[in-house]
Design an enzyme around this catalytic site. Structure first.
Site, PDB file in Angstrom:
ATOM      1  NE  ARG A   1      34.813  55.284  83.674  1.00 47.84           N
ATOM      2  CZ  ARG A   1      34.849  56.113  83.473  1.00 47.84           C
ATOM      3  NH1 ARG A   1      35.868  56.159  84.038  1.00 47.84           N
ATOM      4  NH2 ARG A   1      35.099  57.041  82.578  1.00 47.84           N
TER       5      ARG A   1
ATOM      6  NE  ARG B   1      34.438  59.024  77.877  1.00 50.45           N
ATOM      7  CZ  ARG B   1      35.033  57.946  79.075  1.00 50.45           C
ATOM      8  NH1 ARG B   1      35.199  56.529  78.836  1.00 50.45           N
ATOM      9  NH2 ARG B   1      35.967  58.241  80.338  1.00 50.45           N
TER      10      ARG B   1
ATOM     11  CE  LYS C   1      40.836  63.454  83.346  1.00 51.76           C
ATOM     12  NZ  LYS C   1      41.076  62.767  81.806  1.00 51.76           N
TER      13      LYS C   1
ATOM     14  NE  ARG D   1      38.673  54.064  82.663  1.00 50.66           N
ATOM     15  CZ  ARG D   1      39.020  55.460  82.455  1.00 50.66           C
ATOM     16  NH1 ARG D   1      39.672  55.961  83.098  1.00 50.66           N
ATOM     17  NH2 ARG D   1      38.447  55.752  81.421  1.00 50.66           N
TER      18      ARG D   1
ATOM     19  NE  ARG E   1      34.920  65.253  80.629  1.00 49.93           N
ATOM     20  CZ  ARG E   1      35.400  64.567  81.984  1.00 49.93           C
ATOM     21  NH1 ARG E   1      35.826  65.397  83.226  1.00 49.93           N
ATOM     22  NH2 ARG E   1      35.842  63.444  81.303  1.00 49.93           N
TER      23      ARG E   1
HETATM   24  P1  ADP Z   1      38.156  60.128  82.626  1.00 48.85           P
HETATM   25  O1  ADP Z   1      38.172  59.460  83.642  1.00 48.85           O
HETATM   26  O2  ADP Z   1      38.069  58.568  81.239  1.00 48.85           O
HETATM   27  O3  ADP Z   1      37.829  61.311  81.489  1.00 48.85           O
HETATM   28  P2  ADP Z   1      35.418  60.996  83.755  1.00 48.85           P
HETATM   29  O4  ADP Z   1      35.354  59.483  85.024  1.00 48.85           O
HETATM   30  O5  ADP Z   1      36.468  62.250  84.338  1.00 48.85           O
HETATM   31  O6  ADP Z   1      36.218  60.157  82.828  1.00 48.85           O
HETATM   32  O7  ADP Z   1      34.054  61.272  83.278  1.00 48.85           O
HETATM   33  C1  ADP Z   1      32.964  59.942  83.117  1.00 48.85           C
HETATM   34  C2  ADP Z   1      31.611  61.272  82.287  1.00 48.85           C
HETATM   35  O8  ADP Z   1      31.194  60.957  83.585  1.00 48.85           O
HETATM   36  C3  ADP Z   1      32.159  61.536  81.114  1.00 48.85           C
HETATM   37  O9  ADP Z   1      31.710  61.286  79.268  1.00 48.85           O
HETATM   38  C4  ADP Z   1      30.938  62.669  81.162  1.00 48.85           C
HETATM   39  O10 ADP Z   1      29.896  62.399  80.952  1.00 48.85           O
HETATM   40  C5  ADP Z   1      30.458  63.418  83.105  1.00 48.85           C
HETATM   41  N1  ADP Z   1      31.704  64.223  83.253  1.00 48.85           N
HETATM   42  C6  ADP Z   1      31.981  63.769  84.216  1.00 48.85           C
HETATM   43  N2  ADP Z   1      33.243  65.474  84.298  1.00 48.85           N
HETATM   44  C7  ADP Z   1      32.066  65.850  83.935  1.00 48.85           C
HETATM   45  C8  ADP Z   1      32.760  67.378  84.125  1.00 48.85           C
HETATM   46  N3  ADP Z   1      33.631  68.338  84.564  1.00 48.85           N
HETATM   47  N4  ADP Z   1      30.830  68.017  82.913  1.00 48.85           N
HETATM   48  C9  ADP Z   1      30.480  67.219  82.023  1.00 48.85           C
HETATM   49  N5  ADP Z   1      30.069  65.990  82.617  1.00 48.85           N
HETATM   50  C10 ADP Z   1      31.610  65.647  83.588  1.00 48.85           C
HETATM   51  P1  ADP Z   2      41.831  58.970  82.675  1.00 49.95           P
HETATM   52  O1  ADP Z   2      41.518  59.713  84.658  1.00 49.95           O
HETATM   53  O2  ADP Z   2      42.740  60.188  82.507  1.00 49.95           O
HETATM   54  O3  ADP Z   2      40.213  59.170  82.344  1.00 49.95           O
HETATM   55  P2  ADP Z   2      43.249  56.879  83.828  1.00 49.95           P
HETATM   56  O4  ADP Z   2      43.855  57.108  85.061  1.00 49.95           O
HETATM   57  O5  ADP Z   2      41.952  55.842  84.247  1.00 49.95           O
HETATM   58  O6  ADP Z   2      42.599  57.507  83.057  1.00 49.95           O
HETATM   59  O7  ADP Z   2      43.779  56.288  82.171  1.00 49.95           O
HETATM   60  C1  ADP Z   2      42.903  55.087  81.964  1.00 49.95           C
HETATM   61  C2  ADP Z   2      43.446  53.851  81.776  1.00 49.95           C
HETATM   62  O8  ADP Z   2      45.119  53.611  81.475  1.00 49.95           O
HETATM   63  C3  ADP Z   2      43.800  52.996  83.006  1.00 49.95           C
HETATM   64  O9  ADP Z   2      43.301  51.652  82.342  1.00 49.95           O
HETATM   65  C4  ADP Z   2      45.493  53.107  84.030  1.00 49.95           C
HETATM   66  O10 ADP Z   2      45.992  51.814  84.068  1.00 49.95           O
HETATM   67  C5  ADP Z   2      46.176  53.147  81.961  1.00 49.95           C
HETATM   68  N1  ADP Z   2      46.973  53.739  81.771  1.00 49.95           N
HETATM   69  C6  ADP Z   2      47.167  55.652  82.796  1.00 49.95           C
HETATM   70  N2  ADP Z   2      48.396  55.928  82.809  1.00 49.95           N
HETATM   71  C7  ADP Z   2      49.131  55.350  81.631  1.00 49.95           C
HETATM   72  C8  ADP Z   2      50.276  55.149  80.471  1.00 49.95           C
HETATM   73  N3  ADP Z   2      50.860  56.293  81.181  1.00 49.95           N
HETATM   74  N4  ADP Z   2      50.338  54.460  80.072  1.00 49.95           N
HETATM   75  C9  ADP Z   2      49.810  53.306  79.778  1.00 49.95           C
HETATM   76  N5  ADP Z   2      48.963  53.002  80.209  1.00 49.95           N
HETATM   77  C10 ADP Z   2      48.578  54.261  81.285  1.00 49.95           C
END
Ligand code: ADP
Ligand code: ADP
Length: 216
Positions: free
Chosen positions: A159, A170, A13, A126, A87
Site C-alpha cells: 500500500r 497515521r 484489525k 504488509r 474513527r
Molecule cells: P489501517 O487498516 O492501516 O488502519 P485503513 O485501511 O483502515 O488503514 O485506512 C486507510 C485510510 O483510509 C486511512 O488512513 C484514512 O485516510 C482512510 N479511512 C479509513 N477509514 C476511515 C474512517 N473511518 N474515517 C476517516 N478516514 C478513514
Molecule cells: P490493520 O487492519 O489493523 O491495519 P492488518 O491486519 O492489515 O492491520 O495487519 C498489519 C500487518 O501486520 C499485516 O502485514 C499483518 O500480516 C501483520 N500482523 C497482523 N497481526 C499481527 C501480529 N499479531 N503479529 C505480527 N504481525 C501481525
C-alpha cells in the site's frame, strides 16, 4: 452479532476480522477497503478521499458516515464486524444515531491493544492482494511463494500509505482523533480488550474465547 473492532493502524484489525467473520458468519465492513474500492472504480467519493488517504489523514466524517451507514443497511441479517469505523467521536455519534433510528445496537467492541513500537515494522512489511484482499507480511505471515497471493490471484502489492512517513502521520492521527472512541463507548457497550502484541494465532484465540463467552 454486531461488532466494532478498534485499534491503531497495524493492530491486526483486517487480519483478525477475516477470521471472526468466517467463524461467526458475519459481513466484514472495512471502511479502508470500501474507500480503496471506490478509488479503484474512480467514483466521486474515491476522488474526494484520495488526498486524505495518501497523506495519512482522515477522510471527512460526513462522507464516511454516509458510506458506512449505506454498507450497514446492505449487510445480511446475521450481523457484521465494523473495521476501521468509527474513527472519530463524531463518526461514533453518527453511527449511534442511525442504529437507534433502526432499533439496533452493537453487541460488543473489540479493542486490539498494541504499543506504537510494534507498529512500524508491521505496516512497512504488509503486503496485500489487490484482487481478494488477503493480507500478508514479509516476515510474520509470508505467502507460500514470495510476492504472490496463496489463492492464485497474482502479484501482491504494498500500500502507498504504508511508508514510514505516512505511517507516522497515521499513528499521530490515531492518538489525536481515534483513541478517544474507546472512551466514548465505555458504559455504552461491552468492551473486550485484547492483547494484540502477540502472535497472530494467539490474538485470534483470545478473541474467539471472549466472543464465544459473549455469544452464550
Ligand atoms: P489501517 O487498516 O492501516 O488502519 P485503513 O485501511 O483502515 O488503514 O485506512 C486507510 C485510510 O483510509 C486511512 O488512513 C484514512 O485516510 C482512510 N479511512 C479509513 N477509514 C476511515 C474512517 N473511518 N474515517 C476517516 N478516514 C478513514
Ligand atoms: P490493520 O487492519 O489493523 O491495519 P492488518 O491486519 O492489515 O492491520 O495487519 C498489519 C500487518 O501486520 C499485516 O502485514 C499483518 O500480516 C501483520 N500482523 C497482523 N497481526 C499481527 C501480529 N499479531 N503479529 C505480527 N504481525 C501481525
Amino acid at each position: 452479532m454486531k461488532l466494532i473492532l478498534l485499534g491503531p493502524p497495524g493492530a491486526g484489525k483486517g487480519t483478525q476480522c477475516k477470521r471472526v467473520v468466517d467463524r461467526y458468519n458475519l459481513a466484514h465492513l472495512s471502511s479502508g477497503d470500501i474507500l480503496r474500492a471506490e478509488r479503484a472504480a474512480g467514483s466521486e467519493l474515491g476522488r474526494k478521499a484520495q488526498s486524505y488517504m495518501d497523506s495519512g489523514g482522515l477522510v471527512p466524517d460526513d462522507l464516511i458516515i454516509d458510506m458506512m451507514i449505506a454498507a450497514i443497511k446492505k449487510a445480511p441479517a446475521n450481523g457484521y464486524v465494523l473495521d476501521g469505523f468509527p474513527r472519530t467521536v463524531v463518526q461514533a455519534e453518527g453511527l449511534d444515531k442511525a442504529l437507534t433510528a433502526a432499533g439496533e445496537k452493537i453487541d460488543a467492541i473489540v479493542e486490539l491493544k498494541v504499543p506504537d513500537s510494534a507498529i512500524l515494522s508491521r505496516m512497512t512489511g504488509r503486503r496485500s492482494c489487490p484482487v481478494c484482499g488477503q493480507v500478508y507480511h514479509v516476515v510474520n505471515l509470508k505467502p507460500k511463494v514470495d510476492g504472490q497471493c496463496d489463492k492464485g490471484c497474482g502479484a501482491l502489492v504494498q500500500r502507498k500509505d504504508d511508508t514510514p512517513d505516512v505511517v507516522d502521520h497515521r499513528l499521530k492521527t490515531y492518538h489525536e482523533q481515534t483513541a478517544a472512541v474507546v472512551g466514548y463507548y465505555e458504559n455504552k457497550y461491552p468492551i473486550l480488550p485484547i492483547n494484540a502484541d502477540q502472535e497472530i494465532d494467539r490474538v485470534t484465540a483470545d478473541m474467539f474465547k471472549g466472543l464465544d463467552d459473549l455469544a452464550r
